[in-house]
Scaffold this motif. Structure first.
Motif, mmCIF file in Angstrom:
data_model
loop_
_atom_site.group_PDB
_atom_site.id
_atom_site.type_symbol
_atom_site.label_atom_id
_atom_site.label_comp_id
_atom_site.label_asym_id
_atom_site.label_seq_id
_atom_site.Cartn_x
_atom_site.Cartn_y
_atom_site.Cartn_z
ATOM 1 N N ILE A 119 12.257 16.350 -3.746
ATOM 2 C CA ILE A 119 12.021 15.278 -3.003
ATOM 3 C C ILE A 119 10.746 14.838 -3.501
ATOM 4 O O ILE A 119 9.762 15.328 -3.566
ATOM 5 N N LEU A 120 10.728 13.357 -4.173
ATOM 6 C CA LEU A 120 9.668 12.858 -4.751
ATOM 7 C C LEU A 120 8.728 12.429 -3.997
ATOM 8 O O LEU A 120 9.165 11.734 -2.861
ATOM 9 N N PRO A 121 7.279 12.288 -4.076
ATOM 10 C CA PRO A 121 6.368 11.806 -3.209
ATOM 11 C C PRO A 121 6.430 10.225 -3.440
ATOM 12 O O PRO A 121 6.771 10.012 -4.548
ATOM 13 N N VAL A 122 5.613 9.709 -2.513
ATOM 14 C CA VAL A 122 5.424 8.311 -3.028
ATOM 15 C C VAL A 122 3.878 8.201 -2.608
ATOM 16 O O VAL A 122 3.082 8.680 -2.226
ATOM 17 N N ASP A 123 3.389 6.807 -3.293
ATOM 18 C CA ASP A 123 1.983 6.648 -3.343
ATOM 19 C C ASP A 123 1.893 6.010 -2.055
ATOM 20 O O ASP A 123 2.504 5.569 -1.177
ATOM 21 N N HIS A 124 0.445 5.668 -1.716
ATOM 22 C CA HIS A 124 0.036 4.945 -0.644
ATOM 23 C C HIS A 124 0.486 3.728 -0.235
ATOM 24 O O HIS A 124 0.474 2.899 0.849
ATOM 25 N N GLU A 125 1.439 3.189 -1.154
ATOM 26 C CA GLU A 125 1.882 1.791 -0.987
ATOM 27 C C GLU A 125 3.460 1.938 -0.941
ATOM 28 O O GLU A 125 4.099 0.774 -0.722
ATOM 29 N N GLY A 126 3.892 3.163 -0.873
ATOM 30 C CA GLY A 126 5.487 3.528 -0.761
ATOM 31 C C GLY A 126 6.145 3.441 -1.937
ATOM 32 O O GLY A 126 7.327 3.644 -1.750
ATOM 33 N N ARG A 127 5.643 3.519 -3.072
ATOM 34 C CA ARG A 127 6.297 3.569 -4.345
ATOM 35 C C ARG A 127 6.643 4.834 -5.217
ATOM 36 O O ARG A 127 5.458 5.763 -4.967
ATOM 37 N N VAL A 128 7.604 5.027 -5.788
ATOM 38 C CA VAL A 128 7.993 6.275 -6.487
ATOM 39 C C VAL A 128 7.449 5.932 -7.804
ATOM 40 O O VAL A 128 7.468 4.815 -8.664
ATOM 41 N N ASP A 129 6.616 7.238 -8.566
ATOM 42 C CA ASP A 129 6.102 7.023 -9.678
ATOM 43 C C ASP A 129 7.021 7.514 -10.709
ATOM 44 O O ASP A 129 7.782 8.691 -10.663
ATOM 45 N N LEU A 332 10.609 6.679 19.625
ATOM 46 C CA LEU A 332 9.233 6.468 19.343
ATOM 47 C C LEU A 332 8.649 7.720 18.464
ATOM 48 O O LEU A 332 7.545 8.043 18.654
ATOM 49 N N GLU A 333 9.543 8.235 17.348
ATOM 50 C CA GLU A 333 8.877 9.162 16.646
ATOM 51 C C GLU A 333 7.807 8.490 15.522
ATOM 52 O O GLU A 333 7.961 7.519 15.261
ATOM 53 N N LYS A 334 7.159 9.497 15.232
ATOM 54 C CA LYS A 334 6.047 9.240 14.193
ATOM 55 C C LYS A 334 6.747 8.726 12.985
ATOM 56 O O LYS A 334 7.600 9.405 12.612
ATOM 57 N N SER A 335 6.628 7.827 12.153
ATOM 58 C CA SER A 335 7.271 7.204 11.021
ATOM 59 C C SER A 335 7.051 8.325 9.736
ATOM 60 O O SER A 335 5.835 8.585 9.516
ATOM 61 N N HIS A 336 8.077 8.873 9.385
ATOM 62 C CA HIS A 336 8.119 9.663 8.109
ATOM 63 C C HIS A 336 7.834 9.217 6.993
ATOM 64 O O HIS A 336 7.080 9.774 5.895
ATOM 65 N N VAL A 337 8.030 7.620 7.251
ATOM 66 C CA VAL A 337 7.645 7.101 5.878
ATOM 67 C C VAL A 337 6.068 6.815 5.767
ATOM 68 O O VAL A 337 5.493 6.971 4.624
ATOM 69 N N LEU A 338 5.452 6.230 6.669
ATOM 70 C CA LEU A 338 3.920 5.972 6.895
ATOM 71 C C LEU A 338 3.212 7.511 6.332
ATOM 72 O O LEU A 338 2.309 7.654 5.558
ATOM 73 N N GLY A 339 3.977 8.626 7.039
ATOM 74 C CA GLY A 339 3.312 10.086 6.758
ATOM 75 C C GLY A 339 3.593 10.351 5.148
ATOM 76 O O GLY A 339 2.731 10.664 4.588
ATOM 77 N N ALA A 340 4.733 9.969 4.565
ATOM 78 C CA ALA A 340 5.042 10.265 3.144
ATOM 79 C C ALA A 340 4.002 9.436 2.218
ATOM 80 O O ALA A 340 3.609 9.791 1.052
ATOM 81 N N MET A 341 3.435 8.336 2.788
ATOM 82 C CA MET A 341 2.545 7.360 1.983
ATOM 83 C C MET A 341 1.244 8.074 1.905
ATOM 84 O O MET A 341 0.224 7.389 1.385
ATOM 85 N N GLY A 342 1.044 9.020 2.758
ATOM 86 C CA GLY A 342 -0.320 9.611 2.678
ATOM 87 C C GLY A 342 -1.326 8.917 3.584
ATOM 88 O O GLY A 342 -2.706 8.993 3.337
ATOM 89 N N LEU A 343 -0.996 7.907 4.633
ATOM 90 C CA LEU A 343 -1.770 7.030 5.336
ATOM 91 C C LEU A 343 -2.504 7.881 6.245
ATOM 92 O O LEU A 343 -2.096 8.982 6.785
ATOM 93 N N SER A 344 -3.904 7.541 6.950
ATOM 94 C CA SER A 344 -4.330 8.135 7.890
ATOM 95 C C SER A 344 -3.740 8.232 9.300
ATOM 96 O O SER A 344 -2.817 7.349 9.495
ATOM 97 N N GLN A 345 -3.919 9.283 10.213
ATOM 98 C CA GLN A 345 -3.314 9.488 11.292
ATOM 99 C C GLN A 345 -3.509 8.163 12.360
ATOM 100 O O GLN A 345 -2.539 7.859 12.913
ATOM 101 N N GLU A 346 -4.676 7.624 11.976
ATOM 102 C CA GLU A 346 -4.778 6.466 12.997
ATOM 103 C C GLU A 346 -3.864 5.130 12.621
ATOM 104 O O GLU A 346 -3.534 4.547 13.423
#
Length: 383
Positions: A119-129, A332-346
């Motif tokens: 499973i490849l990570p994504v950057d903070h904008e959601g893109r695959v390297d 209303l589960e927390k977004s796995h996409v935003l989590g994968a993007m490494g965004l802050s909990q806030e």
């Protein structure tokens, strides 16, 4: 009522309704039957296949009709993976920001059928390297699945560049294009893609209808056994009314893309401007890539305001939005996409997805933005 959840599902276009009613109120007919009623159904099926394949620039025989995006994703991944295993290839690669129809299917193959999964990570904008993809690829790679446009934040992937890397490694490339159909040009005869998933209800077509593109010569094993329908790749009587409605929707959205895409871009841009003006640019965060994104999705975090509270108040005010993908918004589960993007909990805890389409107007957005601003101010003051 303000419907800003078109990424979840879209209202039926009047011309789609007309086409489907024409078939449903007719005499009926099974496309596998040889009598006149069956031949009429077969004619509708063939016409739909020709129309959609023409819009996507692929061969009619490369199109497999399904019940929607989830089935298309499942069929592509499982069908191609099992076929590739016969060649000794057992590695699957996907990204952490994929739809659950892809992530859960890959995870199931790993648990139940012994495939390895990267499973490849994504950057903070959601893109695959692309470099990380290249490093993950190897002689054992059977299939890579990367979506075109993200359903939660709208970020677009460079599928052309990624597909070339996948093909250079001798693997198959699957792309979930459920959100991009009708929003971005798709020319399958030019793309380095072996399998691509589509869904009718994202483009003002009916729920329960979709398609999977399978490039000629792509190894594939059918999941659904039965009759010889869909070239023996999916047994079962075809949903003629749904498929015809899907074709009508494709005809409309592809023909109007040059007009629709700029208008949706304008809606999205104006929505972000109105919220920033009303609340202050520091009070919101727009998630996803700032430039390479779908025209109809705006994922916005209202900093300091819980997503659930915001959505409940929006709903009471007649505004339909979502917390993430349609499949998890109800819980209303927390977004796995935003989590994968490494965004802050806030940012994750305050994100709301607005998505636009048929029926939305600039005037409507002006009205709704004022309501959203008042709600956000009230919730922030009471926090």
């Amino acid at each position: 009522m303000y419907y800003f959840d078109h990424a979840a599902t879209t209202p039926l276009h009047p011309e789609v309704i007309h086409k489907m009613l024409e078939i449903m109120q007719g005499p009926g007919g099974n496309s596998s039957s040889i009598h006149a009623y069956g031949r009429a159904a077969k004619k509708e099926l063939s016409h739909a296949r020709d129309l959609i394949s023409g819009a996507l620039r692929c061969k009619p025989g490369e199109l497999l009709f399904t019940s929607g995006g989830t089935e298309s994703d499942n069929a592509a991944i499982i069908g191609a993976a099992r076929a590739q295993r016969r060649q000794g290839k057992t590695q699957l690669i996907t990204s952490a920001a994929e739809h659950h129809a892809v992530l859960h299917t890959c995870g199931w193959l790993q648990r139940e059928e012994g495939f390895s999964l990267s499973i490849l990570p994504v950057d903070h904008e959601g893109r695959v390297d692309s470099l990380q993809l290249q490093e993950a690829l190897g002689p054992q790679t059977a299939l890579v699945s990367i979506m075109h446009g993200n359903n939660e934040v709208g970020t677009l992937q460079e599928i052309e560049a990624l597909g070339e890397l996948v093909h250079a490694a001798g693997a198959l490339f699957h792309v979930d294009a459920v959100q991009t159909l009708g929003k971005m040009p798709i020319a399958l005869d030019e793309l380095p893609v072996d399998l691509m998933s589509f869904s009718a209800h994202k483009i003002n077509g009916p729920q329960g209808a979709g398609a999977l593109y399978i490039s000629s010569g792509t190894p594939f094993e059918a999941l659904q056994q039965g009759g010889s329908q869909e070239r023996k790749r999916r047994g079962g009587t075809e949903n003629i009314a749904g498929i015809a409605g899907f074709a009508a929707a494709v005809d409309i959205c592809v023909n109007k893309m040059n007009f629709q895409q700029p208008f949706l871009d304008k809606l999205r841009k104006r929505w972000v401007e109105l919220l920033a003006q009303g609340l202050g640019e520091d009070a919101i965060a727009v998630n996803g890539h700032p430039v390479r994104h779908l025209p109809h999705i705006a994922n916005i975090s209202f900093l300091g305001i819980d997503t659930e509270s915001m959505l409940m108040n929006l709903d009471m005010a007649g505004i339909a939005a979502a917390s993430g993908s349609a499949c998890t918004s109800g819980s209303l589960e927390k977004s796995h996409v935003l989590g994968a993007m490494g965004l802050s909990q806030e940012i994750i805890d305050s994100a709301v997805r607005f998505s636009f389409g048929l029926g939305n107007t600039l005037e409507e957005l002006e009205e709704a933005a004022g309501i959203v601003v008042r709600i956000a101010r009230r919730l922030r003051e009471s926090a």
